[in-house]
Design a protein around this motif. Structure first.
Motif, PDB file in Angstrom:
ATOM      1  N   ASP A  87      -4.507   4.057  -4.137  1.00 22.69           N
ATOM      2  CA  ASP A  87      -4.929   3.160  -3.058  1.00 22.69           C
ATOM      3  C   ASP A  87      -6.390   3.401  -2.734  1.00 22.69           C
ATOM      4  N   HIS A 132       0.828  -1.201   0.000  1.00 17.66           N
ATOM      5  CA  HIS A 132       0.000   0.000   0.000  1.00 17.66           C
ATOM      6  C   HIS A 132       0.870   1.262   0.000  1.00 17.66           C
ATOM      7  N   LEU A 150      -7.001  -2.124   7.385  1.00 13.25           N
ATOM      8  CA  LEU A 150      -6.041  -1.577   6.427  1.00 13.25           C
ATOM      9  C   LEU A 150      -5.419  -2.641   5.529  1.00 13.25           C
ATOM     10  N   TRP A 193      -8.343   2.913   0.302  1.00 10.91           N
ATOM     11  CA  TRP A 193      -8.100   2.599   1.709  1.00 10.91           C
ATOM     12  C   TRP A 193      -9.352   2.045   2.387  1.00 10.91           C
ATOM     13  N   SER A 242      -7.234  -3.082   2.294  1.00 12.99           N
ATOM     14  CA  SER A 242      -7.247  -1.993   1.312  1.00 12.99           C
ATOM     15  C   SER A 242      -6.810  -2.530  -0.042  1.00 12.99           C
ATOM     16  N   TRP A 283      -8.885   9.068   5.649  1.00 10.11           N
ATOM     17  CA  TRP A 283      -8.867   7.844   4.846  1.00 10.11           C
ATOM     18  C   TRP A 283      -9.899   7.885   3.719  1.00 10.11           C
ATOM     19  N   GLU A 338       5.301   5.203   5.978  1.00  9.28           N
ATOM     20  CA  GLU A 338       4.248   5.223   4.966  1.00  9.28           C
ATOM     21  C   GLU A 338       4.789   5.632   3.598  1.00  9.28           C
TER      22      GLU A 338
END
Length: 519
Positions: free
Chosen positions: A328, A58, A335, A330, A338, A273, A125
């Motif tokens: 992505d 992700h 998560l 989400w 996703s 998100w 991230e």
């Protein structure tokens, strides 16, 4: 139905094959899990690697190297924002991905320590991977935070001699730390002079294919972004020659490419998100702060329920490149579940556009993206609907405007019913061999909703056949449904609208931005 075509013009498959492929995603999850492979790119659906496991990459970055496409991203199989691993996959056809290994884990020395912070947990991230030709090193960048907040706003850099080797952390920092005083404090900064540098959150790394120069673009704070040249070895930023971008526009999630000599950036707005309208801008000189065009919308009002992470350039055998948006979808409640939204980009001079396809194929021999060759048959056709607000008529839901020009709050163009339940239907003009319907729902930033609905069709406008039942739908923003049969009229019946944040009924937020029927 029509054959599929090589994006944007080459016809490639027969109508029968196109029909079969349109049904592929209905069984893709079961087949892929059983056989450990994906036969097409499953847009917004679970994507399985060659071992039959859901791909965990992700916020990903991509690198083409030594005959392979490499995909690096966040491993979220533990369904947590906390760092578990940065995982690497590889493929030769963009469809079947082999798990290579984890490049960074919580056990990597120095991965969760910096300054005054020595926790055992942290967050990393949106990892991005580049190779420096001069040093031969692979350089992995990530957005780093402490476990308990997003106040640190750091970058982390790790390097390796091989793409799948052991990566060593080189630095964990804020650009300009020790030199630049800014408004937003870094709780990990060991000094007392307030010079904690520029914060850096959502980011991307871009390597110019013509010059080899590399750049990092990141969200500096809640209001603006910043463009940094990278140093010659790609392991640091030249903060002194950086500049702010899209000041006070609240942009994040940048993805950057060079298209026809121009630098193109796609970003999202800020909505946690939840998805929102992606915007793009271009410049012919990435070093010129004043050279960027105004932001313009690309895709629909929620980027087809996705957030941008990368733009991939695919070089065709004929020498003509094609471009692929990678985003992505989400799932904040899980998560690790996703998914990914990869869609072809269409370039027309300085203009960029993106249509939705529930699946598409890639021919590695020719470098061609192959999409279903369908016709949009609902746009501008006569409509009927439940009583509407005069300022937001039923015709707004098939006027060809699926985008949103607002960066917060409500959408700019949509059909607004007087209440819930409501119906909306379109006359296609003649009987059509239906394929699917895409629905761009009204999406109010901060109060995003989902709608329970059904789709029915009729040949004469009197006798109706139900083609899709989404009474249990909980997907916000954008939905797509496969249709089949020959019909002239298509009706959407909405029975409830629910605020996804609190589960409350939200008839005040009901509405359709665009309903697109494809045949």
């Amino acid at each position: 139905m029509e054959p599929m075509k090589a994006h944007p013009v080459r016809r490639a498959l027969t109508a029968a094959v196109a029909a079969a492929l349109l049904g592929t995603l209905l069984i893709a999850g079961q087949a892929a899990a059983a056989e450990g492979a994906s036969d097409a790119v499953p847009v917004g659906e679970t994507w399985y690697d060659t071992d039959g496991n859901a791909i965990q990459a992700h916020g990903g970055g991509f690198l083409e190297y030594d005959g392979w496409y490499y995909w690096v991203g966040e491993n979220k199989r533990h369904d947590s924002a906390l760092f578990l691993a940065v995982s690497l996959y590889r493929s030769q056809d963009l469809k079947q991905w082999e798990f290579v290994g984890d490049l960074l884990t919580a056990d990597t020395p120095g991965v969760c320590t910096t300054g005054t912070y020595a926790g055992t947990a942290c967050k990393i991230e949106r990892p991005k991977l580049v190779r420096n030709e001069a040093t031969g090193k692979f350089v992995l960048w990530g957005h780093w935070e402490t476990a308990d907040s997003y106040a640190a706003s750091h970058l982390i850099v790790a390097t390796s001699d091989t793409i799948d080797g052991e990566y060593a952390v080189e630095r964990n920092f804020r650009p300009g730390a020790g030199e630049v005083a800014t408004e937003h404090a870094d709780p990990t900064y060991p000094g007392t002079d307030g010079k904690w540098g520029y914060g850096s959150r959502d980011f991307t790394v871009f390597q110019d294919p013509d010059t080899g120069d590399a750049y990092l673009v990141s969200s500096q704070d809640h209001l603006s972004m910043r463009v940094y040249p990278l140093t010659a070895d790609y392991t640091d930023v030249d903060w002194a020659n950086s500049y702010p971008l899209f000041e006070n526009r609240r942009r994040e999630a940048p993805a950057l490419a060079k298209i026809d000599g121009r630098y193109v950036i796609i970003t999202s707005a800020q909505s946690g998100w939840y998805p929102n309208q992606a915007m793009y801008a271009t410049t012919s000189d990435i070093a010129d702060p004043a050279g960027w065009s105004q932001l313009a919308p690309v895709g629909n009002n929620t980027a087809y329920y996705s957030q941008p992470t990368n733009i991939m350039t695919l070089q065709g055998a004929d020498g003509n490149p094609q471009y692929l948006y990678m985003g992505d979808r989400w799932n904040p409640g899980a998560l690790g579940s996703s998914t990914y939204v990869w869609l072809p980009l269409t370039v027309d001079g300085a203009d960029l556009s993106m249509d939705f396809h529930p699946e598409w194929d890639f021919d590695p021999a020719t470098g061609s993206i192959v999409v279903p060759d369908l016709a949009l048959v609902s746009e501008g056709r006569p409509v009927e609907a439940t009583l509407a607000d005069a300022a937001y008529p039923p015709s707004a839901a098939n006027d060809g405007i699926a985008y949103n020009l607002n960066t917060s709050g409500d959408n700019t163009n949509y059909y607004k019913p007087a209440g819930v339940p409501f119906t909306w239907q379109v006359d296609l003009g003649r009987t059509r061999d239906l394929s699917r319907i895409d629905l761009s729902w009204r999406s109010y930033n901060g109060s995003e909703t989902y709608s329970a609905y059904t789709v029915s069709a009729s040949r004469d406008g009197r006798t109706w056949t139900r083609l899709a039942d989404r009474s249990a739908n909980t997907t916000v923003g954008f939905t797509t449904d496969a249709l089949s049969g020959r019909y002239r009229h298509v009706r959407i019946e909405v029975t409830s609208v629910v605020n996804d944040h609190n589960g409350n009924a939200a008839s005040w937020a009901a509405g359709l931005v665009e309903a697109q029927v494809w045949a």
